[in-house]
Design an enzyme around this catalytic site. Structure first.
Site, short mmCIF file in Angstrom:
data_model
loop_
_atom_site.label_atom_id
_atom_site.label_comp_id
_atom_site.label_asym_id
_atom_site.label_seq_id
_atom_site.Cartn_x
_atom_site.Cartn_y
_atom_site.Cartn_z
N LYS A 293 0.83 -1.20 0.00
CA LYS A 293 0.00 0.00 0.00
C LYS A 293 0.87 1.25 0.00
O LYS A 293 2.06 1.19 0.27
CB LYS A 293 -0.93 0.00 1.22
CG LYS A 293 -0.20 0.08 2.56
CD LYS A 293 -1.17 0.06 3.72
CE LYS A 293 -0.42 0.17 5.05
NZ LYS A 293 -1.33 0.24 6.21
N TYR B 123 14.28 30.62 7.00
CA TYR B 123 13.16 31.42 7.48
C TYR B 123 13.15 31.54 9.00
O TYR B 123 13.32 30.55 9.71
CB TYR B 123 11.84 30.81 7.01
CG TYR B 123 11.65 30.83 5.52
CD1 TYR B 123 11.66 32.02 4.82
CD2 TYR B 123 11.44 29.65 4.82
CE1 TYR B 123 11.48 32.04 3.44
CE2 TYR B 123 11.26 29.65 3.45
CZ TYR B 123 11.27 30.86 2.76
OH TYR B 123 11.09 30.87 1.40
#
Length: 387
Positions: free
Chosen positions: A44, A277
Site C-alpha cells: 500500500k 526562514y
C-alpha cells in the site's frame, strides 16, 4: 509513481535508491520466521514509498504468495501492471469500484452489512462471484465488524450469498492495535477474541482459505498469531516496527531505501549569520554552509528543522534552521566539500549515515512516516533487481 529501472547517467538533484536485493533478503528472513504460514507483501501507499509494482514483483520472486493494498485504486493498478497473484484490498467506501475488483479477481474486505450488500449487487452485475474476506474488529476500534450480533449477521448473510453463488468467503481476518508494544494486555485479549470469532464463523459453515491477524510486529515476535498467513508491511522494507522490539539487524532485516541529494551550494559565511526562514539558527562563528536541495515538498519533515541528521563528507551534520519547501541548509563547520557532493539523509547505516529511525527520533514520529512521505519529485532508482 513511475519506476526508474537503472541508475541514471546524469547527476540527480535527489534520489531514493531502492535496493531490491535487500527487499528479497527481507522476504526470505520473514519467511524463515513463519515456516507454517504464507506471507503477504503489503505494498500500500506505493509500497511505503518504495514503488508498489517493483517491490511486489521482487517480493513474489522471493517467496511471498499474497499482495495487500489499502485502496481499490492501488489494487487495480497492480493488476494493470500485470500482477495476477492473490491480492487483498481492505479500505472501501460506499460506491467503490466493486465490480472492477471482482472482475480483476481481487479479494475484497468486508467489515459490515453495507459493504456486503454492495459487493453482492456488483457480483450480480458482473455475473461472477466475489472473493470476500470478512474482517473482525477484535479491539483495534477501526475497520472491522463488531463481535456478537453484528458478526453473527455478517457471517449469516455472507453464507447466504455464498449459497447463491454470489460470493466466496476466502478469508477471516483482523488487525492488532498494540503488537509493537511487547506485553501489552490488548495483544492477548485481541488474539482470544479473534479465536472466538473464527470459531463461530467456522461453526456456521465458513471455510476460509486463509485466517490472518499478524502484522509486521506480530510476524516478528508473536508466532502464536501466525495462523495461515502473515502480513508484512514495514518489515518488508527493512525497518523495525518499533525500536522496543529491536533493530532491523536484530531481525535479519536490511533497510531498502537510501535517500540522498547533491549539494547545490557550499559557501563561507561570517558568525552571526541567520539561516533560513525565521533565523531560528544563527551561525556561532565563521563557518561554511551546504545547501541540500530537498524540502518538505519532497517529503522532508518540517519537524526536522534544527534536528534532522545528514551525512556530508563523512560527518554527521544537522539541519540548520528551518526546512523550507525545496531546500534546507547544513552547517559544515568550516569543511569545504565540493558542490555536487553527496548528502545522505538516511539509508541502512553501513557507511555511517543516519537511518530512517534516526530521522523518526529527530522528528518525534515513526520510521513508517519517514519513508512513506518521500514524494514524487524524488525519483526512485532501482538496483539489484531480479525480475
Amino acid at each position: 509513481m513511475s519506476e526508474t529501472a537503472t541508475v541514471p547517467t546524469a547527476p540527480l538533484r535527489a534520489r531514493a535508491e531502492i535496493d531490491l536485493g535487500a527487499l528479497r533478503a527481507n522476504v526470505r528472513a520473514l519467511r524463515a520466521r513463519t515456516p507454517g504460514a504464507a506471507l503477504m507483501a503489503v505494498v500500500k501507499s506505493d509500497g511505503y514509498g518504495h514503488g508498489a509494482a517493483a517491490c511486489a514483483r521482487e517480493a513474489l520472486a522471493a517467496g511471498a504468495t499474497w499482495l495487500g493494498t489499502a485502496t481499490p485504486e492501488e489494487a487495480l493498478a497492480l493488476r494493470a501492471a500485470g500482477l495476477q497473484d492473490p491480492l487483498l484490498c481492505w479500505l472501501w467506501v460506499p460506491g467503490g469500484p466493486w465490480r472492477q475488483a471482482i472482475e480483476a479477481g481481487i479479494d475484497v474486505s468486508v467489515s459490515g452489512m453495507w459493504a456486503l450488500r454492495e459487493v453482492v449487487a456488483a457480483a450480480r452485475e458482473a455475473g461472477r462471484h466475489a472473493r470476500v474476506q470478512l474482517k473482525a474488529d477484535t479491539g483495534l476500534g477501526r475497520n472491522g465488524c463488531q463481535p456478537g450480533a453484528d458478526w453473527a449477521e455478517l457471517v449469516a448473510e455472507s453464507l447466504r450469498a455464498e449459497a447463491e453463488g454470489l460470493v466466496k468467503v476466502t478469508g477471516l481476518w483482523s488487525h492488532f492495535a498494540c503488537a509493537d508494544e511487547p506485553g501489552h494486555p490488548s495483544i492477548a485479549a485481541q488474539l482470544g477474541r479473534f479465536r472466538e470469532m473464527l470459531a463461530y464463523a467456522e461453526q456456521q459453515g465458513v471455510r476460509p482459505e486463509v485466517r490472518h491477524i499478524a502484522n509486521s510486529p506480530a510476524t516478528l515476535t508473536l508466532p502464536e498469531t501466525h495462523f495461515d498467513l502473515v502480513r508484512a508491511g514495514i518489515a518488508l522494507y527493512g525497518i523495525s516496527p518499533s525500536p522496543e522490539l529491536g533493530t532491523p539487524a536484530d531481525f535479519g532485516l536490511r533497510p531498502v531505501m537510501t535517500l540522498s541529494a547533491s549539494l547545490a551550494l557550499v559557501k563561507h559565511v561570517p558568525g552571526g549569520h541567520g539561516i533560513s526562514y525565521g533565523h531560528h539558527y544563527v551561525t556561532p562563528g565563521e563557518t561554511t554552509l551546504g545547501l541540500v536541495p530537498v524540502g518538505y515538498a519532497d517529503g522532508i519533515p518540517r519537524h526536522a528543522s534544527g534536528t534532522g541528521p545528514v551525512l556530508v563528507d563523512g560527518k554527521w551534520r544537522t539541519v540548520a534552521g528551518r526546512v523550507a519547501m525545496d531546500q534546507f541548509v547544513v552547517d559544515l563547520g568550516g569543511d569545504e566539500p565540493a558542490v555536487g557532493s553527496e548528502a545522505v539523509l538516511f539509508g541502512p547505516g553501513d557507511r555511517g549515515e543516519p537511518t530512517a529511525e534516526d530521522w523518526a527520533q529527530a522528528c518525534g514520529t515513526i520510521a513508517y512516516e519517514i519513508v512513506t512521505r518521500i514524494g514524487t519529485r524524488v525519483p526512485r532508482v532501482y538496483v539489484n533487481g531480479s525480475v
